[in-house]
Motif scaffolding. Structure first.
Motif, mmCIF file in Angstrom:
data_model
loop_
_atom_site.group_PDB
_atom_site.id
_atom_site.type_symbol
_atom_site.label_atom_id
_atom_site.label_comp_id
_atom_site.label_asym_id
_atom_site.label_seq_id
_atom_site.Cartn_x
_atom_site.Cartn_y
_atom_site.Cartn_z
ATOM 1 N N THR A 121 0.729 -1.156 0.059
ATOM 2 C CA THR A 121 0.020 -0.022 -0.074
ATOM 3 C C THR A 121 0.806 1.173 -0.063
ATOM 4 N N VAL A 122 0.398 2.172 -0.751
ATOM 5 C CA VAL A 122 1.417 3.350 -1.076
ATOM 6 C C VAL A 122 1.393 4.261 0.215
ATOM 7 N N SER A 123 2.338 4.960 0.409
ATOM 8 C CA SER A 123 2.483 5.693 1.730
ATOM 9 C C SER A 123 3.457 6.893 1.312
ATOM 10 N N ALA A 157 -3.140 9.438 -9.641
ATOM 11 C CA ALA A 157 -4.694 9.519 -9.598
ATOM 12 C C ALA A 157 -5.145 10.089 -8.091
ATOM 13 N N PHE A 158 -4.380 10.146 -7.278
ATOM 14 C CA PHE A 158 -4.652 10.838 -5.782
ATOM 15 C C PHE A 158 -4.452 12.175 -5.969
ATOM 16 N N GLY A 159 -3.504 12.718 -6.692
ATOM 17 C CA GLY A 159 -3.260 13.740 -6.972
ATOM 18 C C GLY A 159 -4.220 14.841 -7.748
ATOM 19 N N VAL A 188 7.730 11.909 -0.858
ATOM 20 C CA VAL A 188 8.134 11.079 -1.696
ATOM 21 C C VAL A 188 6.798 10.049 -1.451
ATOM 22 N N ALA A 189 6.241 9.376 -2.342
ATOM 23 C CA ALA A 189 5.337 8.318 -2.427
ATOM 24 C C ALA A 189 6.195 6.930 -2.568
ATOM 25 N N ALA A 190 5.871 6.173 -1.675
ATOM 26 C CA ALA A 190 6.482 4.540 -1.964
ATOM 27 C C ALA A 190 5.688 3.755 -1.099
ATOM 28 N N SER A 191 5.853 2.245 -1.125
ATOM 29 C CA SER A 191 5.014 1.233 -0.747
ATOM 30 C C SER A 191 5.538 1.476 0.874
ATOM 31 N N MET A 192 4.660 0.970 1.639
ATOM 32 C CA MET A 192 4.754 1.172 3.207
ATOM 33 C C MET A 192 6.002 0.355 3.736
ATOM 34 N N PRO A 193 6.351 -0.572 3.329
ATOM 35 C CA PRO A 193 7.712 -1.256 3.573
ATOM 36 C C PRO A 193 8.829 -0.474 3.450
ATOM 37 N N ASN A 194 8.948 0.047 2.181
ATOM 38 C CA ASN A 194 9.833 0.961 1.621
ATOM 39 C C ASN A 194 10.013 2.385 2.589
ATOM 40 N N ALA A 195 8.878 2.769 2.880
ATOM 41 C CA ALA A 195 8.680 3.924 3.559
ATOM 42 C C ALA A 195 9.131 3.836 5.028
ATOM 43 N N THR A 196 8.578 2.810 5.610
ATOM 44 C CA THR A 196 9.005 2.549 7.194
ATOM 45 C C THR A 196 10.472 2.218 7.208
ATOM 46 N N THR A 197 11.107 1.541 6.110
ATOM 47 C CA THR A 197 12.723 1.313 6.474
ATOM 48 C C THR A 197 13.349 2.424 6.475
ATOM 49 N N LEU A 198 12.878 3.164 5.561
ATOM 50 C CA LEU A 198 13.750 4.594 5.315
ATOM 51 C C LEU A 198 13.601 5.518 6.631
ATOM 52 N N VAL A 199 12.256 5.541 7.201
ATOM 53 C CA VAL A 199 12.430 6.532 8.482
ATOM 54 C C VAL A 199 12.826 5.834 9.667
ATOM 55 N N LYS A 200 12.835 4.587 9.536
ATOM 56 C CA LYS A 200 13.430 3.696 10.874
ATOM 57 C C LYS A 200 14.964 3.862 10.783
ATOM 58 N N PRO A 211 -2.434 9.872 8.612
ATOM 59 C CA PRO A 211 -1.671 8.721 8.309
ATOM 60 C C PRO A 211 -0.739 8.835 7.194
ATOM 61 N N ALA A 212 0.135 7.763 7.146
ATOM 62 C CA ALA A 212 0.749 7.745 5.866
ATOM 63 C C ALA A 212 0.547 6.981 4.643
ATOM 64 N N GLN A 213 -0.475 6.048 4.734
ATOM 65 C CA GLN A 213 -0.876 5.396 3.687
ATOM 66 C C GLN A 213 -2.128 6.311 3.083
ATOM 67 N N PHE A 214 -2.578 6.079 1.701
ATOM 68 C CA PHE A 214 -3.739 6.441 1.071
ATOM 69 C C PHE A 214 -3.845 5.279 -0.009
ATOM 70 N N GLY A 215 -5.360 5.533 -0.523
ATOM 71 C CA GLY A 215 -5.607 4.622 -1.434
ATOM 72 C C GLY A 215 -5.846 3.167 -1.119
ATOM 73 N N ASP A 216 -6.126 2.234 -1.822
ATOM 74 C CA ASP A 216 -6.696 0.919 -1.738
ATOM 75 C C ASP A 216 -5.433 -0.064 -1.169
ATOM 76 N N PRO A 217 -5.685 -0.898 -0.339
ATOM 77 C CA PRO A 217 -4.666 -1.870 0.201
ATOM 78 C C PRO A 217 -4.186 -2.641 -1.277
ATOM 79 N N THR A 218 -2.868 -2.872 -1.334
ATOM 80 C CA THR A 218 -2.230 -3.326 -2.416
ATOM 81 C C THR A 218 -1.134 -4.348 -1.980
ATOM 82 N N TYR A 219 -0.794 -5.279 -2.673
ATOM 83 C CA TYR A 219 0.119 -6.236 -2.258
ATOM 84 C C TYR A 219 1.358 -6.465 -3.352
ATOM 85 N N PHE A 220 2.464 -6.636 -2.643
ATOM 86 C CA PHE A 220 3.557 -7.213 -3.529
ATOM 87 C C PHE A 220 3.825 -8.712 -3.975
#
Length: 271
Positions: A121-123, A157-159, A188-200, A211-220
């Motif tokens: 899911t994009v964050s 699409a969100f923009g 920057v928009a990225a998947s939740m795992p990429n985003a949380t890894t960077l911030v951590k 919240p960090a996420q927007f849009g529908d839940p998605t999967y890799f």
């Protein structure tokens, strides 16, 4: 044997072959006969794929090492730019794309997907001192995203729904994160795992929106070529991933690289 009898025998043989139908290719059998499976991924996509001290590491590698051990073959890992991976798969340059690929309805029509390997899911990420808070605050701002990704489409699409966002595309997430740190981007928009890894890893520079996420839940997931010839390999990979899920290996790998475990669908979502 006379010529006539020889001709009759040949004709009978051709008839038998035609009744049997064309041979069906079996990618799993081919992979096992070769003793290896050739992959493509972008090794600049933390926490999934990274080169650390010259060594390929990451969540993708740990997962796929486990899968190939179950299949009894050796993985051949290749570092390929993201934009060349799916085209290269289509022409047979490798057996599978193991770079995390977001499952979308359009891609489901074109490729064979494995079951999910992670939440995609994009964050949104921002500089730590930014006054932007919620995702809607990016209206009119400049936001970076990796080109050719589902996250790019979701951000665009969100923009549009907000009335306009200046979307800037990058070859890799790392390039976008560098421009964010340099003040050339608002987010920057990225998947939740990429985003949380960077911030951590860099909490002094980056933070997540709230919240960090927007849009529908998605999967890799991972991607194979479409068609019946890839079905056996896809089924075998799914069976291995489910076995690793049930015996706790997937949980262990997720916690190692993502810091937490997320239960994933046991079938390919039909977006």
């Amino acid at each position: 044997m006379t010529l006539t009898k020889s001709l009759k025998a040949a004709l009978l043989g051709l008839t038998a072959l035609s009744l049997a139908g064309p041979a069906v290719a079996d990618q799993l059998a081919d992979v096992k006969a070769a003793g290896k499976i050739v992959t493509a991924t972008d090794m600049h996509y933390a926490p999934f794929d990274m080169i650390i001290d010259g060594v390929y590491q990451g969540m993708t590698k740990d997962l796929f090492d486990g899968v190939t051990a179950e299949l009894g073959v050796e993985p051949v890992y290749q570092d390929i730019p993201w934009t060349a991976e799916l085209p290269g798969l289509e022409v047979g340059k490798f057996d599978i794309v193991i770079a995390p690929v977001t499952i979308t309805s359009e891609r489901l029509e074109r490729y064979t997907f494995t079951i999910p390997i992670a939440d995609a899911t994009v964050s949104l990420i921002k500089p730590v001192n930014s006054d932007l808070v919620k995702p809607e605050d990016i209206k009119g701002k400049t936001v970076g995203v990796q080109q050719g990704t589902a996250q790019f489409k979701q951000l665009s699409a969100f923009g549009d729904s907000l009335g306009g966002v200046n979307v800037k595309e990058y070859g890799t997430n790392d390039e976008a994160f560098a421009d964010l740190a340099a003040g050339r981007l608002d987010a920057v928009a990225a998947s939740m795992p990429n985003a949380t890894t960077l911030v951590k890893a860099r909490p002094e520079h980056f933070a997540l929106f709230e919240p960090a996420q927007f849009g529908d839940p998605t999967y890799f997931a991972w991607v194979l070529r479409p068609g019946d010839d890839s079905a056996s390999l896809g089924d075998a990979i799914n069976e291995a991933l489910l076995k690793m899920t049930d015996d706790g290996r997937v949980k262990e790998i997720q916690e190692k690289w993502l810091g937490a475990y997320t239960e994933l669908p046991r079938e390919v979502p039909k977006n």
